[in-house]
Structures are given as C-alpha cells and as structure tokens.
Design a protein around this motif. Structure first.
Motif, mmCIF file in Angstrom:
data_model
loop_
_atom_site.group_PDB
_atom_site.id
_atom_site.type_symbol
_atom_site.label_atom_id
_atom_site.label_comp_id
_atom_site.label_asym_id
_atom_site.label_seq_id
_atom_site.Cartn_x
_atom_site.Cartn_y
_atom_site.Cartn_z
ATOM 1 N N UNK A 18 0.840 -1.206 0.000
ATOM 2 C CA UNK A 18 0.000 0.000 0.000
ATOM 3 C C UNK A 18 0.871 1.250 0.000
ATOM 4 N N UNK A 19 1.947 1.251 0.797
ATOM 5 C CA UNK A 19 2.877 2.387 0.796
ATOM 6 C C UNK A 19 3.428 2.593 -0.609
ATOM 7 N N UNK A 20 3.852 1.514 -1.237
ATOM 8 C CA UNK A 20 4.408 1.604 -2.585
ATOM 9 C C UNK A 20 3.385 2.173 -3.564
ATOM 10 N N UNK A 21 2.145 1.694 -3.511
ATOM 11 C CA UNK A 21 1.106 2.176 -4.416
ATOM 12 C C UNK A 21 0.845 3.667 -4.211
ATOM 13 N N UNK A 22 0.652 4.070 -2.966
ATOM 14 C CA UNK A 22 0.338 5.471 -2.689
ATOM 15 C C UNK A 22 1.490 6.412 -3.029
ATOM 16 N N UNK A 27 1.257 9.781 -5.885
ATOM 17 C CA UNK A 27 2.017 11.002 -5.562
ATOM 18 C C UNK A 27 1.933 11.404 -4.092
ATOM 19 N N UNK A 28 1.588 10.475 -3.207
ATOM 20 C CA UNK A 28 1.695 10.718 -1.777
ATOM 21 C C UNK A 28 3.162 10.532 -1.395
ATOM 22 N N UNK A 29 3.537 10.922 -0.168
ATOM 23 C CA UNK A 29 4.880 10.650 0.328
ATOM 24 C C UNK A 29 4.770 10.009 1.701
ATOM 25 N N UNK A 30 5.732 9.145 1.997
ATOM 26 C CA UNK A 30 5.717 8.397 3.250
ATOM 27 C C UNK A 30 6.146 9.297 4.405
ATOM 28 N N UNK A 31 5.273 9.469 5.384
ATOM 29 C CA UNK A 31 5.590 10.262 6.575
ATOM 30 C C UNK A 31 6.232 9.383 7.646
ATOM 31 N N UNK A 32 5.730 8.154 7.800
ATOM 32 C CA UNK A 32 6.294 7.232 8.783
ATOM 33 C C UNK A 32 5.768 5.829 8.516
ATOM 34 N N UNK A 33 6.479 4.844 9.027
ATOM 35 C CA UNK A 33 5.976 3.474 9.059
ATOM 36 C C UNK A 33 6.456 2.843 10.359
ATOM 37 N N UNK A 42 1.800 6.149 7.764
ATOM 38 C CA UNK A 42 1.106 7.378 7.397
ATOM 39 C C UNK A 42 1.663 7.870 6.075
ATOM 40 N N UNK A 43 0.774 8.158 5.133
ATOM 41 C CA UNK A 43 1.184 8.729 3.847
ATOM 42 C C UNK A 43 0.489 10.071 3.675
ATOM 43 N N UNK A 44 1.231 11.032 3.145
ATOM 44 C CA UNK A 44 0.731 12.404 3.032
ATOM 45 C C UNK A 44 0.589 12.820 1.582
ATOM 46 N N UNK A 45 -0.384 13.684 1.342
ATOM 47 C CA UNK A 45 -0.537 14.369 0.059
ATOM 48 C C UNK A 45 -0.366 15.845 0.375
ATOM 49 N N UNK A 46 0.723 16.426 -0.134
ATOM 50 C CA UNK A 46 1.037 17.804 0.227
ATOM 51 C C UNK A 46 1.420 17.894 1.690
ATOM 52 N N UNK A 47 1.097 19.036 2.312
ATOM 53 C CA UNK A 47 1.457 19.243 3.718
ATOM 54 C C UNK A 47 0.320 18.924 4.670
ATOM 55 N N UNK A 52 -3.836 7.050 7.188
ATOM 56 C CA UNK A 52 -3.129 5.949 7.824
ATOM 57 C C UNK A 52 -3.446 4.660 7.082
ATOM 58 N N UNK A 53 -2.444 3.824 6.913
ATOM 59 C CA UNK A 53 -2.585 2.495 6.332
ATOM 60 C C UNK A 53 -2.299 1.504 7.453
#
Length: 118
Positions: A18-22, A27-33, A42-47, A52-53
């Motif tokens: 799921x992290x890889x897909x997002x 165009x999300x970015x990984x905030x933490x795992x 947690x994946x973010x779009x923008x700021x 949460x996944x």
C-alpha cells in the motif's frame, strides 16, 4: 472546538504494498511506518492531508475520500500515466469543482478536485 488534524484509517492486507502504491502511483509521500515489515504507516498528500494504512482486512464498501488540491488535471495525468484505475474522468461539476475519481489497489475510491474560478 478546534481540530488540528483528521486521519482516515484504511485497513490493507499488505502495508508495504500500500505504501508503494500510494507513493509511486498516487504522488503521496511516506511520513512514517511502524514495524518490519510495517503494520502501520502514514502517507501524506502535500502538507495538510495524511491517511493511515493499517494491517487488516480491506473493506472499501461505503468508504470514499475526497482531496481538494491545486491542479486536478496535472495529478490526473500523473495517475493515468501510472496505470491507476480511473473510475470517473475529470469534469467540471455543478458544485464548483473540477474533479475525477480513482480506485486504489484495495478497492477504496478516492476523488481529487480543484475549485473552479467563480
């Protein structure tokens, strides 16, 4: 009442996938795992937008997320070029947005739109 943030939690069978897909397709970015292999992320779009996944059983019935962004057409082009499943192509809507809808690898529907000039 003040609310600093809101997080939607999506159960997924494979958090790493799921992290890889997002991050690569949407165009999300990984905030933490958390964990190895990860069981929560947690994946973010923008700021300002984070989802949460969480390891679990996906249940996309009744779940639909909407993100207000600055340029729906540019993100649509990125999604389409990456092979993301498009449910509804971009269009100008009577509610004042230009938006489109995709489906992620677990069946969750996500819509992205920008405000139309008035």
């Amino acid at each position: 009442v003040e609310c600093e943030q809101h997080h939607t939690v999506l159960p997924v069978t494979d958090v790493r996938a799921a992290i890889d897909f997002y991050t690569t397709k949407l165009a999300f970015w990984l905030a933490f795992s958390i964990g190895e292999p990860p069981h929560f992320a947690g994946v973010n779009l923008g700021r300002g937008a984070q989802i949460f996944l969480s390891a679990g059983t996906p249940n996309p019935n009744g779940v639909w997320m909407y993100f207000v962004i600055d340029d729906a057409d540019a993100l649509y082009d990125f999604h389409r070029a990456g092979g993301v499943e498009i449910i509804a192509p971009p269009g100008d809507r009577e509610y004042g947005f230009r938006d489109y809808r995709i489906r992620d690898l677990y069946g969750y529907e996500i819509e992205f739109g920008h405000r139309l000039e008035r």
